[in-house]
Structure formats: structure tokens, C-alpha cells
Design a protein around this motif. Structure first.
Motif, PDB file in Angstrom:
ATOM      1  N   ARG A 155       0.857  -1.184   0.000  1.00  0.00           N
ATOM      2  CA  ARG A 155       0.000   0.000   0.000  1.00  0.00           C
ATOM      3  C   ARG A 155       0.893   1.234   0.000  1.00  0.00           C
ATOM      4  NH1 ARG A 155      -4.916  -1.660  -0.155  1.00  0.00           N
ATOM      5  NH2 ARG A 155      -5.387  -3.692   0.730  1.00  0.00           N
ATOM      6  N   LEU A 156       0.694   2.098  -0.980  1.00  0.00           N
ATOM      7  CA  LEU A 156       1.481   3.317  -1.147  1.00  0.00           C
ATOM      8  C   LEU A 156       0.519   4.505  -1.083  1.00  0.00           C
ATOM      9  CD1 LEU A 156       3.436   1.997  -4.252  1.00  0.00           C
ATOM     10  CD2 LEU A 156       4.241   1.958  -1.900  1.00  0.00           C
ATOM     11  N   GLY A 157       0.168   4.907   0.121  1.00  0.00           N
ATOM     12  CA  GLY A 157      -0.836   5.965   0.278  1.00  0.00           C
ATOM     13  C   GLY A 157      -2.192   5.417  -0.122  1.00  0.00           C
ATOM     14  N   SER A 158      -2.846   6.076  -1.076  1.00  0.00           N
ATOM     15  CA  SER A 158      -4.142   5.575  -1.544  1.00  0.00           C
ATOM     16  C   SER A 158      -3.988   4.544  -2.660  1.00  0.00           C
ATOM     17  CB  SER A 158      -5.001   6.741  -2.031  1.00  0.00           C
ATOM     18  OG  SER A 158      -4.412   7.335  -3.167  1.00  0.00           O
ATOM     19  N   ASP A 159      -2.785   4.401  -3.196  1.00  0.00           N
ATOM     20  CA  ASP A 159      -2.541   3.432  -4.269  1.00  0.00           C
ATOM     21  C   ASP A 159      -2.160   2.075  -3.697  1.00  0.00           C
ATOM     22  OD1 ASP A 159      -2.990   5.543  -5.965  1.00  0.00           O
ATOM     23  OD2 ASP A 159      -0.872   5.859  -6.431  1.00  0.00           O
ATOM     24  N   VAL A 160      -2.367   1.046  -4.510  1.00  0.00           N
ATOM     25  CA  VAL A 160      -2.023  -0.324  -4.126  1.00  0.00           C
ATOM     26  C   VAL A 160      -1.147  -0.910  -5.220  1.00  0.00           C
ATOM     27  CG1 VAL A 160      -2.917  -2.623  -3.580  1.00  0.00           C
ATOM     28  CG2 VAL A 160      -4.201  -0.596  -2.891  1.00  0.00           C
ATOM     29  N   MET A 161      -0.023  -1.501  -4.820  1.00  0.00           N
ATOM     30  CA  MET A 161       0.867  -2.168  -5.766  1.00  0.00           C
ATOM     31  C   MET A 161       0.758  -3.674  -5.524  1.00  0.00           C
ATOM     32  SD  MET A 161       3.107  -1.774  -8.226  1.00  0.00           S
ATOM     33  CE  MET A 161       3.845  -0.177  -8.098  1.00  0.00           C
ATOM     34  N   VAL A 162       0.359  -4.404  -6.556  1.00  0.00           N
ATOM     35  CA  VAL A 162       0.195  -5.849  -6.472  1.00  0.00           C
ATOM     36  C   VAL A 162       1.226  -6.484  -7.390  1.00  0.00           C
ATOM     37  CG1 VAL A 162      -1.363  -7.785  -6.886  1.00  0.00           C
ATOM     38  CG2 VAL A 162      -2.273  -5.619  -6.025  1.00  0.00           C
ATOM     39  N   THR A 163       2.009  -7.403  -6.853  1.00  0.00           N
ATOM     40  CA  THR A 163       2.971  -8.153  -7.658  1.00  0.00           C
ATOM     41  C   THR A 163       2.471  -9.581  -7.746  1.00  0.00           C
ATOM     42  OG1 THR A 163       4.752  -6.761  -6.821  1.00  0.00           O
ATOM     43  CG2 THR A 163       5.386  -8.789  -7.931  1.00  0.00           C
ATOM     44  N   ALA A 164       2.370 -10.088  -8.968  1.00  0.00           N
ATOM     45  CA  ALA A 164       1.852 -11.434  -9.179  1.00  0.00           C
ATOM     46  C   ALA A 164       2.681 -12.147 -10.232  1.00  0.00           C
ATOM     47  CB  ALA A 164       0.396 -11.388  -9.611  1.00  0.00           C
ATOM     48  N   GLU A 165       2.758 -13.449 -10.071  1.00  0.00           N
ATOM     49  CA  GLU A 165       3.441 -14.284 -11.058  1.00  0.00           C
ATOM     50  C   GLU A 165       2.380 -14.998 -11.881  1.00  0.00           C
ATOM     51  OE1 GLU A 165       7.419 -16.462 -10.637  1.00  0.00           O
ATOM     52  OE2 GLU A 165       5.881 -17.850  -9.930  1.00  0.00           O
ATOM     53  N   CYS A 184       6.566 -12.231 -14.237  1.00  0.00           N
ATOM     54  CA  CYS A 184       6.325 -11.487 -13.008  1.00  0.00           C
ATOM     55  C   CYS A 184       5.821 -10.099 -13.414  1.00  0.00           C
ATOM     56  CB  CYS A 184       7.613 -11.380 -12.190  1.00  0.00           C
ATOM     57  SG  CYS A 184       7.367 -10.658 -10.563  1.00  0.00           S
ATOM     58  N   TYR A 185       4.653  -9.729 -12.887  1.00  0.00           N
ATOM     59  CA  TYR A 185       4.016  -8.476 -13.273  1.00  0.00           C
ATOM     60  C   TYR A 185       3.686  -7.647 -12.044  1.00  0.00           C
ATOM     61  CZ  TYR A 185       3.479 -10.235 -17.993  1.00  0.00           C
ATOM     62  OH  TYR A 185       3.728 -10.708 -19.247  1.00  0.00           O
ATOM     63  N   ALA A 186       3.857  -6.334 -12.164  1.00  0.00           N
ATOM     64  CA  ALA A 186       3.472  -5.391 -11.120  1.00  0.00           C
ATOM     65  C   ALA A 186       2.240  -4.644 -11.611  1.00  0.00           C
ATOM     66  CB  ALA A 186       4.601  -4.415 -10.832  1.00  0.00           C
ATOM     67  N   PHE A 187       1.170  -4.718 -10.829  1.00  0.00           N
ATOM     68  CA  PHE A 187      -0.082  -4.036 -11.135  1.00  0.00           C
ATOM     69  C   PHE A 187      -0.225  -2.884 -10.154  1.00  0.00           C
ATOM     70  CE2 PHE A 187      -0.564  -8.419 -12.390  1.00  0.00           C
ATOM     71  CZ  PHE A 187      -1.244  -8.369 -13.592  1.00  0.00           C
ATOM     72  N   LYS A 188      -0.290  -1.669 -10.658  1.00  0.00           N
ATOM     73  CA  LYS A 188      -0.474  -0.501  -9.794  1.00  0.00           C
ATOM     74  C   LYS A 188      -1.921  -0.044  -9.922  1.00  0.00           C
ATOM     75  CE  LYS A 188       1.176   4.077  -8.675  1.00  0.00           C
ATOM     76  NZ  LYS A 188       2.055   5.175  -9.063  1.00  0.00           N
ATOM     77  N   THR A 230      -2.449   0.042 -13.966  1.00  0.00           N
ATOM     78  CA  THR A 230      -1.374  -0.071 -14.948  1.00  0.00           C
ATOM     79  C   THR A 230      -0.600  -1.351 -14.676  1.00  0.00           C
ATOM     80  OG1 THR A 230       0.089   1.267 -13.566  1.00  0.00           O
ATOM     81  CG2 THR A 230      -1.143   2.417 -15.279  1.00  0.00           C
ATOM     82  N   VAL A 231      -0.066  -1.927 -15.748  1.00  0.00           N
ATOM     83  CA  VAL A 231       0.655  -3.198 -15.650  1.00  0.00           C
ATOM     84  C   VAL A 231       2.076  -2.984 -16.148  1.00  0.00           C
ATOM     85  CG1 VAL A 231       0.719  -5.602 -16.388  1.00  0.00           C
ATOM     86  CG2 VAL A 231      -1.460  -4.456 -16.114  1.00  0.00           C
ATOM     87  N   ARG A 232       3.035  -3.529 -15.398  1.00  0.00           N
ATOM     88  CA  ARG A 232       4.441  -3.459 -15.804  1.00  0.00           C
ATOM     89  C   ARG A 232       5.034  -4.857 -15.708  1.00  0.00           C
ATOM     90  NH1 ARG A 232       9.232  -1.314 -12.560  1.00  0.00           N
ATOM     91  NH2 ARG A 232       7.707  -1.601 -10.923  1.00  0.00           N
TER      92      ARG A 232
END
Length: 167
Positions: free
Chosen positions: A97-107, A126-130, A142-144
Motif C-alpha cells: 500500500r502506497l498511500g491511496s494506491d495499491v501495488m500488487v505483484t503477481a506471477e 512477473c508483473y506489477a499491477f499498480k 497499470t501493468v508493468r
């Protein structure tokens, strides 16, 4: 009996040039074509597995948008999007949790058809979903891509993502 015009008796042209040689050339072309098809099968299967991996990332993005539609993303909603023990849908690695944003890392797992004498081709990513939550508009996800692996080992471990945790 009559003789056919243009073919003289006693020459090798009738069998060699009109039949056997043609069959040998066709057989040779078929063998070369089969060899090329087998040699490139693994690359085609990996390409289809990577397409499936990208589709899995887009599906995860859409499911996260749906989970955040009410203006908040809870850990249990994220766990439903990426359930444990189901690598075809995605394996949750971490939630930050980054303030009001959520960072999800999934394989995620991309599955392609089997290559020559193999059952299937697997590619992990491996993807990071913000998930950007703003109370005034729809959530933006967003997906990285962090890493993609052809080997069966964890792509998130290869990308340097810390061990699985949910915070």
C-alpha cells in the motif's frame, strides 16, 4: 500394339525422368519440409505461450479494475483475483500500500502447445499491477512486466522481488 510417340524404346528417359526422379525430388522436399517444421516447433510454441501470458496479464488488469470499482481494494479481493495454488490464473506474490494506491505483484503462467515430443510449453512472468485509487474517477490499473522466464523457476525471484508476503 502401338507405340507412343515421343518415347523411344530402349532409353532410360521413360522411367527415370518421367516417374522415379520426380518421386525422389518430391520425397526429398517433404523430408526437408518436415525437418524445418520440427526444428521451428519450439519457437512457435513459446510464442503462443507468451501470447497466453500477455492475455493473463490483461485479464488480471481487468479483474483488478472490477475489484477497485467501489473505490477501495481489499486484500481478500486481490487474493480472489490471483488465487494461491492456481498458477494458470496467477500467483499472488505481494501487496503493498502506497498511500491511496495499491501495488500488487503477481506471477502469471502462459501455456502454449507442446513442442516436438513434449506435453506443453510454459512461460512464467512477473508483473506489477499498480491500482491508482482516486475518489473522483474510475480506478486506473497499470501493468508493468518485471521478468519473463522460460525455465520452470520463479520469474519474480529472477526479477529480484522479495519472497512472497502479503502486507
Amino acid at each position: 500394339m502401338g507405340r507412343r510417340d515421343g518415347v523411344r524404346s530402349g532409353t532410360s528417359r521413360g522411367c527415370l525422368l518421367n516417374g522415379c526422379l520426380t518421386m525422389l525430388v518430391l520425397l526429398h522436399a517433404c523430408v526437408i519440409g518436415l525437418w524445418v517444421w520440427v526444428a521451428t516447433a519450439d519457437g512457435r510454441a513459446e510464442g503462443k505461450a507468451r501470447v497466453a501470458l500477455r492475455s493473463a496479464a490483461e485479464a488480471g488488469q481487468e479483474r483488478l479494475i472490477g475489484a477497485a470499482a467501489d473505490g477501495a481494494v481489499h486484500d481478500n479481493e486481490v487474493a480472489r483475483v490471483f488465487p494461491r495454488g492456481k498458477p494458470a490464473q496467477g500467483r499472488l506474490v505481494r501487496i503493498e500500500r502506497l498511500g491511496s494506491d495499491v501495488m500488487v505483484t503477481a506471477e502469471l503462467l502462459g501455456v502454449g502447445p507442446g513442442g516436438f515430443l513434449t506435453r506443453g510449453t510454459y512461460v512464467t512472468g512477473c508483473y506489477a499491477f499498480k491500482v491508482a485509487l482516486d475518489g473522483h474517477r474510475m480506478p486506473l490499473v497499470t501493468v508493468r512486466e518485471l521478468a519473463v522466464q522460460n525455465e520452470p523457476q520463479s520469474a519474480c525471484t529472477a526479477a529480484g522481488v522479495p519472497s512472497p508476503s502479503v502486507t
